[in-house]
Structure formats: structure tokens, C-alpha cells
Design an enzyme around this catalytic site. Structure first.
Site, PDB file in Angstrom:
ATOM      1  N   HIS A  30       0.868  -1.200   0.000  1.00 57.56           N
ATOM      2  CA  HIS A  30       0.000   0.000   0.000  1.00 57.56           C
ATOM      3  C   HIS A  30       0.894   1.236   0.000  1.00 57.56           C
ATOM      4  CE1 HIS A  30      -3.901   2.025   1.508  1.00 57.56           C
ATOM      5  NE2 HIS A  30      -3.054   2.997   1.158  1.00 57.56           N
ATOM      6  N   HIS A  32       1.422   5.366  -1.683  1.00 56.68           N
ATOM      7  CA  HIS A  32       1.019   6.521  -2.509  1.00 56.68           C
ATOM      8  C   HIS A  32       2.294   7.145  -3.057  1.00 56.68           C
ATOM      9  CE1 HIS A  32      -3.182   6.533  -1.068  1.00 56.68           C
ATOM     10  NE2 HIS A  32      -2.638   6.063   0.051  1.00 56.68           N
ATOM     11  N   ARG A  34       2.214   9.303  -5.722  1.00 55.20           N
ATOM     12  CA  ARG A  34       1.892  10.594  -6.349  1.00 55.20           C
ATOM     13  C   ARG A  34       2.449  10.646  -7.767  1.00 55.20           C
ATOM     14  NH1 ARG A  34      -1.510  10.716  -2.149  1.00 55.20           N
ATOM     15  NH2 ARG A  34      -0.706  11.715  -0.273  1.00 55.20           N
ATOM     16  N   ASN A  58      -5.238   7.118  -6.258  1.00 52.68           N
ATOM     17  CA  ASN A  58      -5.994   8.356  -5.963  1.00 52.68           C
ATOM     18  C   ASN A  58      -5.231   9.607  -6.402  1.00 52.68           C
ATOM     19  OD1 ASN A  58      -4.117   7.938  -3.861  1.00 52.68           O
ATOM     20  ND2 ASN A  58      -5.366   9.020  -2.367  1.00 52.68           N
ATOM     21  N   LYS A 116      -9.168  -0.694  -6.116  1.00 51.92           N
ATOM     22  CA  LYS A 116      -9.283  -0.027  -4.820  1.00 51.92           C
ATOM     23  C   LYS A 116     -10.657   0.598  -4.666  1.00 51.92           C
ATOM     24  CE  LYS A 116      -7.839   1.835  -0.919  1.00 51.92           C
ATOM     25  NZ  LYS A 116      -6.770   2.764  -0.625  1.00 51.92           N
ATOM     26  N   HIS A 153     -10.696   0.829   1.448  1.00 53.08           N
ATOM     27  CA  HIS A 153     -10.546   1.852   2.484  1.00 53.08           C
ATOM     28  C   HIS A 153     -11.804   1.739   3.346  1.00 53.08           C
ATOM     29  CE1 HIS A 153      -9.102   5.833   4.066  1.00 53.08           C
ATOM     30  NE2 HIS A 153     -10.320   5.718   4.597  1.00 53.08           N
ATOM     31  N   HIS A 191      -4.917  -0.620   5.825  1.00 53.33           N
ATOM     32  CA  HIS A 191      -4.572   0.126   7.037  1.00 53.33           C
ATOM     33  C   HIS A 191      -5.556  -0.100   8.189  1.00 53.33           C
ATOM     34  CE1 HIS A 191      -7.296   2.683   4.829  1.00 53.33           C
ATOM     35  NE2 HIS A 191      -6.372   3.158   4.037  1.00 53.33           N
ATOM     36  N   LEU A 236      -5.769   9.165   7.703  1.00 56.04           N
ATOM     37  CA  LEU A 236      -7.042   8.452   7.724  1.00 56.04           C
ATOM     38  C   LEU A 236      -6.821   7.009   7.297  1.00 56.04           C
ATOM     39  CD1 LEU A 236      -9.330  11.213   6.203  1.00 56.04           C
ATOM     40  CD2 LEU A 236      -9.332  10.385   8.573  1.00 56.04           C
ATOM     41  N   ASP A 264       1.122   2.615   3.674  1.00 57.95           N
ATOM     42  CA  ASP A 264       0.266   3.781   3.437  1.00 57.95           C
ATOM     43  C   ASP A 264       1.082   5.068   3.474  1.00 57.95           C
ATOM     44  OD1 ASP A 264      -2.007   5.141   2.748  1.00 57.95           O
ATOM     45  OD2 ASP A 264      -2.859   5.158   4.769  1.00 57.95           O
ATOM     46  N   HIS A 268       2.572  14.615   1.687  1.00 66.23           N
ATOM     47  CA  HIS A 268       1.976  15.915   1.347  1.00 66.23           C
ATOM     48  C   HIS A 268       3.025  16.975   1.662  1.00 66.23           C
ATOM     49  CE1 HIS A 268      -2.206  14.548   0.852  1.00 66.23           C
ATOM     50  NE2 HIS A 268      -1.988  13.746   1.868  1.00 66.23           N
ATOM     51  N   ALA A 280      -4.764  14.814   5.062  1.00 64.66           N
ATOM     52  CA  ALA A 280      -4.547  13.544   5.764  1.00 64.66           C
ATOM     53  C   ALA A 280      -3.420  12.775   5.092  1.00 64.66           C
ATOM     54  CB  ALA A 280      -5.827  12.711   5.745  1.00 64.66           C
TER      55      ALA A 280
HETATM   56  O1  DOR Z   1      -4.192   9.585   5.392  1.00 64.70           O
HETATM   57  C1  DOR Z   1      -4.423   9.205   4.263  1.00 64.70           C
HETATM   58  N1  DOR Z   1      -3.801   9.749   3.210  1.00 64.70           N
HETATM   59  N2  DOR Z   1      -5.340   8.259   4.075  1.00 64.70           N
HETATM   60  C2  DOR Z   1      -5.739   7.896   2.853  1.00 64.70           C
HETATM   61  O2  DOR Z   1      -6.577   7.030   2.753  1.00 64.70           O
HETATM   62  C3  DOR Z   1      -5.224   8.594   1.662  1.00 64.70           C
HETATM   63  C4  DOR Z   1      -3.915   9.160   1.919  1.00 64.70           C
HETATM   64  C5  DOR Z   1      -3.469  10.139   0.860  1.00 64.70           C
HETATM   65  O3  DOR Z   1      -3.607   9.823  -0.335  1.00 64.70           O
HETATM   66  O4  DOR Z   1      -2.944  11.192   1.206  1.00 64.70           O
HETATM   67 ZN    ZN Z   2      -3.605   4.924   1.412  1.00 66.23          ZN
END
Ligand code: DOR
Ligand code: ZN
Length: 364
Positions: A30, A32, A34, A58, A116, A153, A191, A236, A264, A268, A280
Site C-alpha cells: 500500500h 502513494h 503521487r 488516488n 481499490k 478503504h 490500514h 485516515l 500507506d 503531502h 490527511a
Molecule cells: O491519510 C491518508 N492519506 N489516508 C488515505 O486514505 C489517503 C492518503 C493520501 O492519499 O494522502
Molecule cells: Zn492509502
């Protein structure tokens, strides 16, 4: 901040404690990654730890078609350093409009590894997610038939539900009925953050599994407010009470086949975290294995680390185990505070701390 300031000093290492551990190369089920500048900045950290990664879809716009996933995969491959062998495994972002035929085509073409399910509005870039899971039945039936995994999720989006109860409510109101309706579907509860979620997964082991993040093994909900509001610990699903953190540590270190790594890692920019409305996500991509192995060490379960890191996930996904090894040393290493990204930076989970374990050699 140190883990010690939150939870007190860790137990002293046993006299016979191992000074290094070598395991089969692990995967991150899992992640991200970007896109663009952020991808270029964070990919090296994930690639330095993991051989493969399940890449979350996402983006803006979300990765909803196999053509988008194939193009995104190429961008990830192009961002790798020359000698890097990291392999991105792509996922389909499910929407109310996803068609069973599109799903099957992307699967047959070898582009998707999984799909997903974000309940619409549950988290970052989830507005195009699914509004009615029951209505997704034709897609899920097709996935069940072709053997494609569903990654969930698991949080309700009902604004009336307390944020700390959103996973629990989702598991009762959506996940249990979903498991009952689609008995042949293999589902990863992403998660997991509560003791009750872990029990539901155990009760469906074989067709259900859960990823567990490093940060949910280290922090509880009080950590987010320790001495003031700590935006870099906000993600989250949000961290829960201490009893849940302890249950997560027990599950991860148990060796049970239904639990495996999913960091996860969700970077950011600092400006989006230290903001009027904080995004989040915790960026744990640089410190993930160091945090995980410390937890296994503290729990006296280093012998179970390889199962959680390198075996259970691949077996659940029906993918080959990785060749090669990675070594981790019980040798303090200073984690950098942040990673620069295009005029801003991303704060690293436990950045600035001397972590007791350090990454060592990788043998491909
Ligand atoms: O905290 C989170 N950030 N939870 C998620 O499910 C998505 C993720 C994000 O893409 O930033
Ligand atoms: Zn995630």
C-alpha cells in the site's frame, strides 16, 4: 518528538539479542507515490526498501482506466534510478461508473493487480469513489470470477459518525455484508486500525487480509495531541486508542498469514500539512522498515518479521516471493527530518530521531 516521549523508554535489548537481521526482500502492499515532482522525490525511499509496491490510484484525476494505469506505470518506471529494480503494481480506482468489462480487460492485459474501493469522500482524492457498494455487485462478481483482489478503504462517510468510530461502523455496516455477498472475493482491508477489524479479518482468513502501517504500530490517538496539535501525525483512518495500537502490534508480530506490510506512505508538502485545513497522510516511506523492525524487536518477535514483511502479502496476492535479501542492523541511524520537493518539503515520520535500527545491504 521521540517515541520515548510518547510511550516511555523501550525495553532494554535482551543480552542475547541479534545485532542484525536478514530477510527475503520485502514488498509494500500500500503506497502513494503521487506524480511529477513529488513522485521523483519520494520514489527513491520506497525503492530503497521494497522490491514491489501496490500503487494507490488516488491521483487527480484518479486512475480509473487501464490506459491511465499503463501511462502512470511508465512515469513511475521512468522516475527510477538506473540500477533500481522497484516494480510498481497498478490498481484501478473504482467509481460508480466502473464497468465489469473494463475491469476484466485491464486484468487480462496484465495492467491491474487489484482494484481499490474508496467510499466517496472518505479520504484524500476520494470524491469520485463509490457511493453505493451494493450497486457495485456486477464489478465485484467479475473480480471474484477472474481472481482480482479488492482493496478497501474501510471507513464510513456518514458525517454523523464520530471520526474515531468510522472504521468500526464501516466494518459492521459494509464489510461484513460485503464478505457475505461475495464469498469468493479476496479482500484486503487496508490500514486496519482497530482490534475489532483484526478479529473480523482473522475470522475470514484465507479470503480476507489486512495491511498494517508502521505509524499505527507506533502512535495512538493521544500522540496526535501530544503537547499541541501535530499535523504530521494526522492520517485516515485516524490513529485510535492505545488498546487498538497494542492489538495491532500483536497481530503484526503474530506471524498470522492474513497480516502484512502496507505502509500507506502518503506524502503531502509541509504547506498542505501545516495549514488551516491539514491534509490527511503520513510520509513514512523513508522510515518504514526501521519502524517495523523496531516493533518486532520490542515485541520479541524478530523471528516473525520476514513473514509479515516478505511472505504473507505475496502469498495472499498469489505472486512469487522475491529473490534476494535485505539486512537491517541494530545500529542507531539518524533519520533526516524532511525531503525537499519542488520549493517545499515533506516531513518524514520520526524524522530527526535516532532510530535504533538502520537499513543495511540489499542483495538482489
Ligand atoms: O491519510 C491518508 N492519506 N489516508 C488515505 O486514505 C489517503 C492518503 C493520501 O492519499 O494522502
Ligand atoms: Zn492509502
Amino acid at each position: 518528538m521521540t517515541v520515548e516521549t510518547i510511550f516511555g523508554a523501550p525495553p532494554a535489548p535482551q543480552p542475547e539479542a541479534r545485532e542484525a537481521i536478514t530477510i527475503r526482500r520485502p514488498d509494500d502492499w500500500h503506497v502513494h507515490l503521487r506524480d511529477g515532482d513529488m513522485l521523483a522525490s519520494v520514489l527513491p525511499f520506497t525503492a530503497a526498501q521494497f522490491r514491489r509496491g501496490i500503487v494507490m490510484p488516488n491521483l487527480v484525476p484518479p486512475v480509473t482506466t487501464s490506459a491511465m494505469a499503463a501511462a502512470y506505470r511508465e512515469r513511475i518506471l521512468a522516475a527510477r534510478a538506473e540500477e533500481c529494480d522497484f516494480e510498481p503494481l497498478m490498481t484501478c480506482y473504482l467509481t460508480d461508473a466502473t464497468s465489469p468489462d473494463d475491469i476484466e480487460r485491464g486484468w487480462a492485459e496484465g495492467i491491474w493487480v487489484a482494484a481499490k474501493l474508496y467510499p466517496a469522500g472518505a479520504t484524500t482524492n476520494s470524491h469520485s469513489g463509490v457511493t453505493d457498494i451494493a450497486a457495485l455487485a456486477p464489478v465485484l462478481e467479475r473480480m471474484e470470477r477472474i481472481g482480482m483482489k479488492l482493496l478497501v478503504h474501510g471507513e464510513t462517510t456518514d458525517p454523523q459518525v464520530d471520526i474515531f468510530d468510522r472504521e468500526a461502523v464501516f466494518m459492521e455496516s459494509e464489510m461484513l455484508p460485503l464478505l457475505a455477498r461475495h464469498q469468493g472475493l479476496r479482500i484486503v482491508v487496508e490500514h486496519a486500525t482497530t482490534a475489532e477489524t483484526l478479529d473480523i479479518v482473522r475470522a475470514h482468513a484465507g479470503r480476507a487480509a489486512a495491511t498494517i502501517t508502521p505509524h499505527h504500530l507506533v502512535i495512538n490517538r493521544t500522540s496526535i495531541f501530544q503537547g499541541g496539535l501535530r499535523p504530521h501525525l494526522y492520517c485516515l483512518p485516524i490513529a485510535k486508542r492505545e488498546r487498538h495500537r497494542l492489538a495491532l502490534r500483536k497481530a503484526a508480530t503474530s506471524g498470522e498469514a492474513c497480516f502484512f506490510i502496507g505502509t500507506d506512505t502518503a506524502p503531502h508538502p509541509r504547506l498542505r500539512k501545516e495549514a488551516e485545513c491539514c491534509a490527511a497522510g503520513v510520509f513514512v516511506g523513508a522510515s518504514a522498515l526501521q519502524c517495523y523492525v523496531q516493533v518486532f524487536d520490542e515485541e520479541g518477535a524478530l523471528d516473525k518479521f520476514e513473514a509479515f514483511a516478505s511472505l504473507n502479502g505475496a502469498r495472499f496476492y498469489g505472486l512469487p516471493l522475491n529473490e534476494g535479501t535485505i539486512t537491517l542492523h541494530r545500529r542507531p541511524g539518524r533519520m533526516p527530518k524532511a525531503v525537499p520537493v519542488a520549493g517545499d518539503e515533506v516531513v518524514i515520520f520520526r524524522g530527526g530521531e535516532d532510530l535504533p535500527w538502520s537499513l543495511g545491504e540489499i542483495r538482489p
